[in-house]
Motif scaffolding. Structure first.
Motif, PDB file in Angstrom:
ATOM      1  N   SER A  58      -4.391  -3.029  -6.372  1.00  0.00           N
ATOM      2  CA  SER A  58      -4.645  -2.408  -5.249  1.00  0.00           C
ATOM      3  C   SER A  58      -3.357  -2.273  -4.296  1.00  0.00           C
ATOM      4  O   SER A  58      -3.193  -3.492  -3.574  1.00  0.00           O
ATOM      5  N   GLU A  59      -2.781  -1.146  -4.130  1.00  0.00           N
ATOM      6  CA  GLU A  59      -1.655  -1.122  -3.427  1.00  0.00           C
ATOM      7  C   GLU A  59      -2.229  -0.895  -1.846  1.00  0.00           C
ATOM      8  O   GLU A  59      -2.960  -0.003  -1.641  1.00  0.00           O
ATOM      9  N   GLY A  60      -1.664  -1.642  -0.855  1.00  0.00           N
ATOM     10  CA  GLY A  60      -1.873  -1.481   0.539  1.00  0.00           C
ATOM     11  C   GLY A  60      -1.625  -0.051   1.017  1.00  0.00           C
ATOM     12  O   GLY A  60      -0.356   0.278   0.618  1.00  0.00           O
ATOM     13  N   GLY A  61      -2.344   0.571   1.742  1.00  0.00           N
ATOM     14  CA  GLY A  61      -1.955   1.743   2.161  1.00  0.00           C
ATOM     15  C   GLY A  61      -2.234   2.837   1.408  1.00  0.00           C
ATOM     16  O   GLY A  61      -2.485   4.269   1.738  1.00  0.00           O
ATOM     17  N   GLU A  62      -2.541   2.732   0.062  1.00  0.00           N
ATOM     18  CA  GLU A  62      -2.806   3.683  -0.853  1.00  0.00           C
ATOM     19  C   GLU A  62      -4.417   3.448  -1.376  1.00  0.00           C
ATOM     20  O   GLU A  62      -4.600   2.850  -2.016  1.00  0.00           O
ATOM     21  N   ASN A  63      -4.944   4.661  -0.806  1.00  0.00           N
ATOM     22  CA  ASN A  63      -6.548   4.729  -1.059  1.00  0.00           C
ATOM     23  C   ASN A  63      -6.938   5.470  -2.106  1.00  0.00           C
ATOM     24  O   ASN A  63      -8.080   5.596  -2.164  1.00  0.00           O
ATOM     25  N   ARG A  64      -6.135   6.356  -2.544  1.00  0.00           N
ATOM     26  CA  ARG A  64      -6.529   7.292  -3.411  1.00  0.00           C
ATOM     27  C   ARG A  64      -6.833   6.897  -4.813  1.00  0.00           C
ATOM     28  O   ARG A  64      -7.517   7.436  -5.630  1.00  0.00           O
ATOM     29  N   PHE A  65      -6.028   5.605  -5.109  1.00  0.00           N
ATOM     30  CA  PHE A  65      -6.413   5.411  -6.647  1.00  0.00           C
ATOM     31  C   PHE A  65      -5.884   3.643  -6.705  1.00  0.00           C
ATOM     32  O   PHE A  65      -5.444   3.343  -5.607  1.00  0.00           O
ATOM     33  N   VAL A  66      -6.339   3.111  -7.793  1.00  0.00           N
ATOM     34  CA  VAL A  66      -5.782   1.711  -8.055  1.00  0.00           C
ATOM     35  C   VAL A  66      -4.814   2.068  -9.075  1.00  0.00           C
ATOM     36  O   VAL A  66      -5.006   2.590 -10.002  1.00  0.00           O
ATOM     37  N   HIS A  67      -3.706   1.035  -9.099  1.00  0.00           N
ATOM     38  CA  HIS A  67      -2.748   1.202 -10.210  1.00  0.00           C
ATOM     39  C   HIS A  67      -3.383   0.309 -11.061  1.00  0.00           C
ATOM     40  O   HIS A  67      -4.001  -0.721 -11.016  1.00  0.00           O
ATOM     41  N   LYS A  68      -3.250   0.804 -12.472  1.00  0.00           N
ATOM     42  CA  LYS A  68      -3.529   0.191 -13.671  1.00  0.00           C
ATOM     43  C   LYS A  68      -2.483  -0.218 -14.591  1.00  0.00           C
ATOM     44  O   LYS A  68      -1.818   0.789 -15.170  1.00  0.00           O
TER      45      LYS A  68
END
Length: 176
Positions: A58-68
């Motif tokens: 979960s990238e801080g400030g990026e709420n649209r998706f979670v990196h996988k």
């Protein structure tokens, strides 16, 4: 690859061979190769499965998706079933581990078409007989006695992808 004049229907799942290969020594590999067809009398083979595991970030400030991100591959256990015969090879392999002197085996699973031409070949590495299950007896039924062997392994590889059929198709089309 489509072959002119040859249909590419899905292959039936009943026409397969299984062989367990003692890869711990050269002599064991040669003996296993000689006895290759003898191991093929299985009525069912399941567990040809691999799964790619992922790690989520979960990238801080990026709420649209979670990196996988991909991490490891896991393999399901292979389950072999066959009617009980005079052969005790599956029991003996499993029992050798119970007695403390078992050896891992590689395995080959071949899917044939209706003409007995190998279509797909899967190879598993360093198989270990986790569980042997004997037949269920019931005097009220006339079912065949079936033994089951569950094999854990360390890798699954697809060796051929219809190469034999493609070569046969080319030979047929060049003959006309």
């Amino acid at each position: 690859m489509a072959i002119p004049g040859i249909r590419s229907d899905p292959f039936p799942a009943f026409n397969f061979l299984v062989s367990l290969i003692d890869s711990s020594s050269v002599l064991g590999s040669i003996t296993s190769a000689i006895n290759f067809v003898a191991g093929g009398g299985f009525t069912e083979c399941s567990g040809l499965e691999s799964t790619l595991q992922v790690e989520e970030y979960s990238e801080g400030g990026e709420n649209r998706f979670v990196h996988k991100f991909p991490t490891r591959i896991t393999y399901s256990n292979i389950l072999l079933k066959r009617g009980v015969t005079l052969s005790e090879d599956l029991w003996n392999w499993h029992a050798s581990y119970i007695n403390g002197n078992g050896k891992r085996r590689d395995g080959v699973i071949i899917l044939n078409n209706e003409l007995q031409i190998p279509i797909k070949t899967w190879v598993f590495k360093r198989g270990l007989p986790l569980k042997w299950t004997g037949p269920t007896f019931n005097a009220a039924q006339s079912a065949i006695a079936v033994e089951t062997l569950e094999i854990m392994h360390e890798g699954l590889e697809l060796i051929s992808a219809g190469t034999a059929l493609a070569q046969a198709g080319e030979a047929i089309s060049s003959a006309f």
